[in-house]
Design an enzyme around this catalytic site. Structure first.
Site, PDB file in Angstrom:
ATOM      1  N   GLY A   1       0.822  -1.205   0.000  1.00 43.53           N
ATOM      2  CA  GLY A   1       0.000   0.000   0.000  1.00 43.53           C
ATOM      3  C   GLY A   1       0.853   1.251   0.000  1.00 43.53           C
ATOM      4  N   GLY A   2       0.549   2.150   0.945  1.00 49.41           N
ATOM      5  CA  GLY A   2       1.238   3.440   0.995  1.00 49.41           C
ATOM      6  C   GLY A   2       2.741   3.306   1.174  1.00 49.41           C
TER       7      GLY A   2
ATOM      8  N   GLY B   1      22.937   6.043 -33.869  1.00 50.40           N
ATOM      9  CA  GLY B   1      22.400   6.954 -32.860  1.00 50.40           C
ATOM     10  C   GLY B   1      23.021   6.700 -31.503  1.00 50.40           C
ATOM     11  CB  ALA B   2      24.180   3.612 -29.842  1.00 54.15           C
TER      12      ALA B   2
HETATM   13  C1  HXC Z   1      -3.228  -1.935  11.390  1.00 54.01           C
HETATM   14  C2  HXC Z   1      -1.986  -3.813  11.025  1.00 54.01           C
HETATM   15  C3  HXC Z   1      -1.878  -3.491   9.648  1.00 54.01           C
HETATM   16  C4  HXC Z   1      -2.501  -2.307   9.192  1.00 54.01           C
HETATM   17  C5  HXC Z   1      -0.816  -5.316   9.999  1.00 54.01           C
HETATM   18  N1  HXC Z   1      -1.317  -4.957  11.177  1.00 54.01           N
HETATM   19  N2  HXC Z   1      -1.162  -4.450   9.033  1.00 54.01           N
HETATM   20  N3  HXC Z   1      -2.641  -3.039  11.880  1.00 54.01           N
HETATM   21  N4  HXC Z   1      -3.166  -1.567  10.104  1.00 54.01           N
HETATM   22  N5  HXC Z   1      -2.437  -1.938   7.944  1.00 54.01           N
HETATM   23  C6  HXC Z   1      -1.141  -5.627  12.455  1.00 54.01           C
HETATM   24  C7  HXC Z   1      -1.915  -6.926  12.545  1.00 54.01           C
HETATM   25  O1  HXC Z   1      -3.202  -6.691  12.987  1.00 54.01           O
HETATM   26  C8  HXC Z   1      -1.082  -7.709  13.559  1.00 54.01           C
HETATM   27  O2  HXC Z   1      -1.402  -7.232  14.824  1.00 54.01           O
HETATM   28  C9  HXC Z   1       0.313  -7.273  13.269  1.00 54.01           C
HETATM   29  O3  HXC Z   1       0.198  -6.023  12.576  1.00 54.01           O
HETATM   30  C10 HXC Z   1       1.060  -8.244  12.384  1.00 54.01           C
HETATM   31  O4  HXC Z   1       0.279  -8.534  11.256  1.00 54.01           O
HETATM   32  P1  HXC Z   1       0.027 -10.031  10.749  1.00 54.01           P
HETATM   33  O5  HXC Z   1      -1.033  -9.970   9.726  1.00 54.01           O
HETATM   34  O6  HXC Z   1      -0.179 -10.922  11.918  1.00 54.01           O
HETATM   35  O7  HXC Z   1       1.443 -10.372  10.104  1.00 54.01           O
HETATM   36  P2  HXC Z   1       1.764 -11.162   8.776  1.00 54.01           P
HETATM   37  O8  HXC Z   1       0.979 -12.429   8.739  1.00 54.01           O
HETATM   38  O9  HXC Z   1       3.249 -11.247   8.716  1.00 54.01           O
HETATM   39  O10 HXC Z   1       1.253 -10.254   7.587  1.00 54.01           O
HETATM   40  C11 HXC Z   1       1.826  -8.971   7.399  1.00 54.01           C
HETATM   41  C12 HXC Z   1       1.021  -8.190   6.333  1.00 54.01           C
HETATM   42  C13 HXC Z   1      -0.467  -8.254   6.704  1.00 54.01           C
HETATM   43  C14 HXC Z   1       1.239  -8.871   4.976  1.00 54.01           C
HETATM   44  C15 HXC Z   1       1.588  -6.801   6.274  1.00 54.01           C
HETATM   45  O11 HXC Z   1      -0.602  -7.848   8.077  1.00 54.01           O
HETATM   46  C16 HXC Z   1      -1.311  -7.372   5.852  1.00 54.01           C
HETATM   47  O12 HXC Z   1      -1.651  -7.753   4.727  1.00 54.01           O
HETATM   48  N6  HXC Z   1      -1.673  -6.199   6.385  1.00 54.01           N
HETATM   49  C17 HXC Z   1      -2.535  -5.290   5.704  1.00 54.01           C
HETATM   50  C18 HXC Z   1      -1.864  -4.710   4.503  1.00 54.01           C
HETATM   51  C19 HXC Z   1      -2.712  -3.653   3.832  1.00 54.01           C
HETATM   52  O13 HXC Z   1      -3.628  -3.988   3.090  1.00 54.01           O
HETATM   53  N7  HXC Z   1      -2.514  -2.363   4.262  1.00 54.01           N
HETATM   54  C20 HXC Z   1      -3.321  -1.280   3.884  1.00 54.01           C
HETATM   55  C21 HXC Z   1      -2.823  -0.863   2.526  1.00 54.01           C
HETATM   56  S1  HXC Z   1      -3.724   0.493   1.900  1.00 54.01           S
HETATM   57  P3  HXC Z   1      -1.297  -8.155  16.126  1.00 54.01           P
HETATM   58  O14 HXC Z   1      -1.837  -7.309  17.215  1.00 54.01           O
HETATM   59  O15 HXC Z   1      -2.092  -9.363  15.858  1.00 54.01           O
HETATM   60  O16 HXC Z   1       0.174  -8.451  16.302  1.00 54.01           O
HETATM   61  C22 HXC Z   1      -2.691   1.753   2.047  1.00 54.01           C
HETATM   62  C23 HXC Z   1      -3.245   2.998   1.504  1.00 54.01           C
HETATM   63  C24 HXC Z   1      -2.230   4.076   1.363  1.00 54.01           C
HETATM   64  O17 HXC Z   1      -1.615   1.648   2.539  1.00 54.01           O
HETATM   65  C25 HXC Z   1      -2.197   4.494  -0.045  1.00 54.01           C
HETATM   66  C26 HXC Z   1      -1.355   5.710  -0.237  1.00 54.01           C
HETATM   67  C27 HXC Z   1      -0.994   5.871  -1.701  1.00 54.01           C
END
Ligand code: HXC
Length: 510
Positions: free
Chosen positions: A169-170, A404-405
């Protein structure tokens, strides 16, 4: 008084634990270091000065007010790399998965602002899950604040991103606007949307590694500039890169002691070019023999291998090397090679790093795949980059410089400062076979006549002397003296003063 001091120590200890020992252990079990361990390895020992250790998020949605962790998922501050100041932020995956909240973004933008104000490089270490989902638009706004600062700092201070875990994502767009991205093999990946979203939208089934692992981004997409085997190796390599870079676009080039003579001839170079003009040789051998102590930091080594780009030093001062690689596709320029080298040339120009170009190029790659893929526009990027660059430009044509190169590869006509050729250089519109088949088409059925025409063409055009007669080549030099010639040239060009006409910014063919 003692109680107050102890309270500070206690709070610090809690903050340093981030998301807690269990999550730290999980991080280690995955072969990853924590944010603080990474900073400790990256910076000179004991030099880290931390900011905002006690910052917490302000979210009250989804019960977030009950779970606050000091530092809020990112460790920020400054320190030194071999004595030179750098600013740094490292995402802490143990705290809310390193996700970005409004407060977390404010910590990053604070060090971005300080790095720009104090004109020092900034390094971002990523291991994070993108926008903090519970914060919604406040997190999106935070990202945009970071992006805006990336853009304002671009070309002013070096910005380096190190991807050491998930980066989604971001978290991918800020690195994408920095100068260099490094990844760790097997434990890091970068994508805008992850495998689950990909499955939903396009019905493709891919793993994280297949979608955005280090091998994808170093060989296919060219998003990453290099990948290394583990966290420690990656951080040490980034330190090595920092040693080559100036602090900012107004700072002097870093210089270190040079222990290798620049006057000693290297006779092995006299036989680098094979007798047969169609036989390849490794241009990296020339780079390694010209660079001080053979120390060369290659950028994008695994992508578009037909051109080699990277940093070295001559007489202790940094130079950027760009070289066609005859070992791969005969060193031809295609879209990927043009884009790769254009970006590198522009980086060097931003930061006043002289460019040394070694030319052995049979031309641009023909074919529908290239033309449909926009070769004209991508080739123009490299042409544009060399033409706009005002840094010292030193060019050595070792063998072919066709069509050209020839023009593109830092020729005299693009304000090359010193344009040298080895006696083996062949500077012409094209090679003998193609040329003769076009201008003597009527004789094509007569092998004897074609052979005579070819000999005549080779004698007249496939040498450096036609170009030298016109002054397009400043001097035909002995291969063995290349290092000396370049060192002298760089010394002469130290006070080069050249500026382009005022403009808001140029319009490079993107
Ligand atoms: C809040 C989050 C989080 C998020 C992870 N966590 N991503 N909390 N916001 N975006 C937290 C989980 O709840 C978990 O908390 C801990 O972090 C670890 O995550 P896990 O999922 O257990 O770890 P893992 O299995 O290794 O997976 C990691 C991950 C996955 C691949 C990053 O967590 C994931 O897919 N997260 C979401 C990614 C995403 O879609 N983000 C938003 C993108 S949109 P606990 O308490 O259980 O330890 C975006 C928009 C911006 O970014 C755009 C700007 C251009």
């Amino acid at each position: 008084m003692k109680e107050i001091l102890l309270e500070l120590e206690r709070r610090r200890e809690v903050a340093r634990l981030g998301g807690g020992q269990a999550r730290i252990d999980a991080q280690h079990a995955r072969g990853k270091l924590t944010a603080r361990e990474r900073i400790d390895i990256f910076l000179d020992e004991g030099s880290f000065e931390e900011f905002d250790m006690f910052v917490e998020h302000r979210s009250t949605d989804f019960g977030m007010e009950k779970s606050k962790i000091a530092g809020d998922g990112v460790v920020t501050g400054w320190g030194t790399v071999n004595g030179r100041t750098v600013f740094i932020f490292a995402k802490d995956f143990t705290v809310f998965g390193g996700s970005l909240s409004e407060a977390h973004a404010e910590k990053i933008t604070k060090v971005q602002d300080m790095a720009l104000k104090n004109r020092a490089p900034i390094i971002g270490i990523y291991d994070a899950g993108g926008a903090r989902i519970q914060e919604g638009v406040a997190a999106l706004g935070g990202y945009a604040e970071v992006f805006q600062r990336n853009v304002l700092a671009s070309g002013v201070i070096p910005q380096i991103s190190v991807i050491m875990g998930p980066c989604a994502g971001g978290d991918v767009y800020s690195p994408a606007m920095t100068d260099f991205i490094f990844m760790v093999r097997d434990t890091s990946y970068m994508f805008v949307t992850g495998p689950d979203v990909v499955k939903t939208v396009t019905n493709e089934t891919v793993t994280s590694e297949q979608l955005g692992g280090a091998s994808v981004h170093t060989t296919k997409s060219s998003i990453a500039d290099a990948a290394y085997d583990n966290d420690v190796d990656t951080l040490l390599q980034v330190r090595r890169l920092i040693d080559f870079l100036p602090q900012s676009n107004t700072a002097d080039l870093p210089e270190i002691e040079c222990y290798q003579s620049v006057t000693e001839p290297d006779t092995s170079l006299d036989t680098l070019i094979p007798a047969n003009a169609n036989k390849p040789y490794d241009i990296k051998e020339l780079i390694l023999k010209v660079a001080d102590e053979g120390d060369f930091f290659e950028i994008q080594e695994s992508f578009a291998k037909n051109i080699v780009c990277g940093f070295g030093r001559i007489e202790g001062a940094t130079v950027g090397f760009v070289a066609n690689q005859p070992m791969v596709l005969a060193g031809v320029l295609d879209s990927d090679a043009s884009r790769k080298a254009a970006r590198f040339v522009r980086f060097c120009d931003c930061f006043n790093i002289p460019i040394v170009t070694f030319v052995d190029v049979p031309g641009f790659l023909p074919g529908t795949a290239q033309e449909y893929g926009g070769l004209i526009k991508h080739g123009a990027k490299l042409l544009f980059a060399y033409a706009e660059a005002t840094v010292p430009k030193l060019t050595v044509i070792t063998r072919k410089a066709f069509g050209g190169a020839y023009d593109v590869m830092a020729s005299k006509h693009l304000r090359g400062d010193l344009n040298y050729a080895w006696p083996t250089a062949q500077i012409a519109v094209m090679g003998a076979k193609g040329a003769v088949e076009i201008i003597f088409r009527k004789d094509i059925a007569d092998p004897e006549k074609i052979a005579a025409h070819t000999k005549m063409y080779e004698d007249r055009f496939l040498s450096p002397f036609v170009a030298a007669e016109r002054g397009y080549i400043d001097e035909v030099i002995m291969p063995r003296s290349t290092r000396r010639r370049l060192a002298q040239g760089l010394r002469m060009l130290r006070n080069k003063d050249l500026t382009n006409p005022w403009k808001k910014h140029d319009n490079i063919p993107l």
